[in-house]
Design a protein around this motif. Structure first.
Motif, short mmCIF file in Angstrom:
data_model
loop_
_atom_site.label_atom_id
_atom_site.label_comp_id
_atom_site.label_asym_id
_atom_site.label_seq_id
_atom_site.Cartn_x
_atom_site.Cartn_y
_atom_site.Cartn_z
N VAL A 218 -33.96 -35.67 10.97
CA VAL A 218 -32.77 -34.81 11.33
C VAL A 218 -31.90 -34.74 10.38
N LEU A 219 -31.28 -33.69 10.26
CA LEU A 219 -30.48 -33.37 9.04
C LEU A 219 -29.05 -33.51 9.36
N LEU A 220 -28.22 -34.15 8.50
CA LEU A 220 -26.70 -34.34 8.70
C LEU A 220 -26.09 -34.10 7.77
N ASP A 221 -24.72 -33.32 8.08
CA ASP A 221 -23.80 -32.74 7.26
C ASP A 221 -23.09 -34.06 6.69
N PRO A 222 -23.28 -34.22 5.29
CA PRO A 222 -22.66 -35.50 4.62
C PRO A 222 -21.21 -35.66 4.85
N ALA A 223 -20.29 -34.51 5.12
CA ALA A 223 -18.86 -34.68 5.33
C ALA A 223 -18.60 -35.18 6.68
N ASN A 224 -19.53 -34.73 7.65
CA ASN A 224 -18.73 -34.84 9.27
C ASN A 224 -19.96 -35.18 10.27
N GLY A 225 -21.23 -35.42 9.70
CA GLY A 225 -22.28 -35.95 10.35
C GLY A 225 -22.74 -35.04 11.33
N ALA A 226 -22.44 -33.78 11.28
CA ALA A 226 -22.76 -32.63 12.17
C ALA A 226 -24.45 -32.64 11.76
N ALA A 227 -25.17 -32.32 12.94
CA ALA A 227 -26.62 -32.58 13.07
C ALA A 227 -27.49 -31.38 13.35
N CYS A 228 -28.74 -31.13 12.68
CA CYS A 228 -29.57 -29.95 13.11
C CYS A 228 -30.83 -30.49 12.90
N LEU A 229 -31.84 -30.10 13.74
CA LEU A 229 -33.26 -30.30 13.31
C LEU A 229 -33.55 -29.17 12.33
N PRO A 230 -34.51 -29.54 11.37
CA PRO A 230 -35.16 -28.62 10.46
C PRO A 230 -35.52 -27.41 10.88
N GLY A 231 -35.22 -26.28 10.51
CA GLY A 231 -35.54 -25.04 10.64
C GLY A 231 -34.56 -23.83 10.61
N GLY A 232 -34.80 -22.59 10.94
CA GLY A 232 -33.83 -21.69 10.83
C GLY A 232 -34.03 -20.35 11.34
N THR A 233 -33.66 -18.99 10.85
CA THR A 233 -33.90 -17.67 11.22
C THR A 233 -34.76 -17.45 10.61
N PRO A 234 -35.63 -16.60 11.49
CA PRO A 234 -37.07 -15.79 10.87
C PRO A 234 -36.49 -14.87 9.91
N GLU A 235 -37.25 -14.92 8.74
CA GLU A 235 -37.21 -13.86 7.70
C GLU A 235 -38.46 -12.84 7.71
N PRO A 236 -38.30 -11.46 6.99
CA PRO A 236 -39.34 -10.68 6.95
C PRO A 236 -40.54 -11.13 6.75
N GLN A 237 -40.73 -12.02 5.61
CA GLN A 237 -42.03 -12.51 5.00
C GLN A 237 -42.74 -13.55 6.27
N ASP A 238 -41.94 -13.99 7.43
CA ASP A 238 -42.59 -14.79 8.11
C ASP A 238 -43.27 -14.01 9.16
N GLN A 239 -43.29 -12.55 9.23
CA GLN A 239 -44.28 -11.66 9.81
C GLN A 239 -44.17 -11.94 11.43
N GLY A 240 -42.92 -12.22 11.96
CA GLY A 240 -42.85 -12.70 13.39
C GLY A 240 -43.43 -13.77 13.92
N ASP A 241 -43.91 -14.70 12.88
CA ASP A 241 -44.83 -16.08 13.20
C ASP A 241 -43.75 -17.13 13.15
N PRO A 242 -43.42 -17.62 14.38
CA PRO A 242 -42.40 -18.84 14.52
C PRO A 242 -42.90 -20.13 13.41
N ALA A 243 -44.12 -20.26 13.46
CA ALA A 243 -44.56 -21.52 12.87
C ALA A 243 -44.42 -21.10 11.27
N ALA A 244 -44.50 -20.11 10.79
CA ALA A 244 -44.35 -19.73 9.34
C ALA A 244 -42.74 -19.78 8.94
N THR A 245 -41.87 -19.51 9.89
CA THR A 245 -40.45 -19.66 9.68
C THR A 245 -40.43 -21.28 9.65
N LEU A 246 -40.64 -22.08 10.54
CA LEU A 246 -40.48 -23.30 10.48
C LEU A 246 -41.16 -24.15 9.17
#
Length: 356
Positions: A218-246
């Motif tokens: 899990v990824l934490l913001d060092p200033a306020n502890g806000a959490a997120c799981l690794p990952g993000g928004t698909p980009e054109p180079q991912d060619q519509g494949d969520p696995a490639a995005t991750l």
């Protein structure tokens, strides 16, 4: 020179402190129960002074019955705070000597339990469940620090932590990143297993990335502890494949490499600014951990931590669908041949030790 019993007793009495007790209660969304009382301008956790001859746990149970009309035993401590004479604002005539204040875990209350609350008339004006990040604006500074430290101790799964004026003597990782001081991400979307239906665009792909011991990154913001799981928004180079995005996002923002991700399911987001979309969740194992570095997309350098899947859920406000997603996560963990992780304090990730 030996002291008489009378003299020794008088010496100890001159150093006496007050004793107080309180209870941290959350609802199923992880919000904290606060009381608005008639005798203070700020809100309080349920609790009060420990009576003569009464243990702090007995006092906590008594206060719950007196203030909320609820009978419950409290046996698990979360924090013991030494409140110094300077650590609490009181009228000079009160001659406040300092206080030892215990915080107990009142547990997670469901809707039926909450509906049984009967606030004491004339004393408890109202009760409400609030986001942890709202505590500093509703409580006195010391009370808010103590409640947040107690919540972090509950999430960590440690025994009671020792505090001085609401500050931990030995800060944990959650304390160091000020966890719960920013509003948790709220995703109240239903959980759907399986692939995203055709025609629904994927706007996000997050991953449950497992270490060898069954915990996840899990990824934490060092200033306020806000959490997120690794990952993000698909980009054109991912060619519509969520696995490639991750795979790409895990390398960019978390500096880790992972196995080929497997699909868990998705969350439909009907309120996205660009129209209805899906937020995909996948699972994979960590295969390599590099030195921490800034995310090239945002410039943010996250604190990387290992947590049990249950601890991760507590860092978000995902509503009732969180339980369904958690079930899918554990099925994936079992398929990967990994053990169910034991709750322990969140651990800083520094290198490939997470792979062993």
């Amino acid at each position: 020179m030996a002291m008489t019993d009378e003299a020794y007793g008088a010496l100890r009495a001159s150093a006496a402190l007050w004793a107080g007790t309180s209870v941290l209660i959350t609802n199923q969304r992880g919000q904290i129960l606060l009381q608005r009382v008639s005798y203070r301008p700020t809100c309080l956790l349920p609790g009060g002074a420990v009576d003569t001859g009464e243990s702090p746990a007995q006092g906590a149970a008594r206060e719950l019955e007196e203030e909320l009309g609820v009978r419950a035993s409290v046996t698990r401590g979360l924090a013991v705070d030494w409140v110094s004479p300077a650590g609490r604002t009181t009228p000079p005539a009160m001659k406040f000597p300092g206080e030892l204040l215990h915080v107990f875990d009142g547990g997670v209350w469901d809707e039926d339990h909450i509906a049984s609350i009967r606030p004491a008339p004339g004393e408890i004006e109202d009760i409400e469940f609030v986001e942890p990040a709202d505590l500093p604006g509703l409580m006195s500074p010391g009370d808010a620090r103590r409640a947040l430290c107690a919540l972090r101790a509950r999430t960590n799964g440690t025994g009671a932590v020792l505090l001085e004026d609401g500050k931990p003597l030995v800060p944990t990782l959650l304390d160091r990143v000020n966890a719960f001081t920013r509003h948790r991400a709220t995703h109240h979307w239903p959980w759907h297993e399986g692939p995203v239906p055709a025609g629904i665009p994927v706007r996000q792909c997050w991953g449950w990335l497992f270490a060898a011991d069954g915990r996840v990154l899990v990824l934490l913001d060092p200033a306020n502890g806000a959490a997120c799981l690794p990952g993000g928004t698909p980009e054109p180079q991912d060619q519509g494949d969520p696995a490639a995005t991750l795979i790409r996002e895990a390398a960019e923002e978390a500096a880790v490499r992972i196995s080929v991700p497997g699909l868990l399911g998705y969350l439909p987001d009907e309120h996205h600014s660009g129209g209805s979309c899906a937020r995909v969740r996948m699972a994979a194992t960590l295969t390599n951990v590099g030195p921490s570095r800034p995310d090239p997309a945002t410039g943010q350098t996250y604190v990387r931590a290992l947590a049990t899947p249950e601890q991760v859920i507590e860092l978000f406000d995902w509503g009732s669908s969180a339980a369904d997603q958690l079930t899918a996560v554990h099925r994936a963990r079992a398929r990967l041949g990994l053990p169910r992780a034991i709750r322990r304090p969140l651990t800083l990730v520094t290198g490939d030790e997470v792979l062993r």
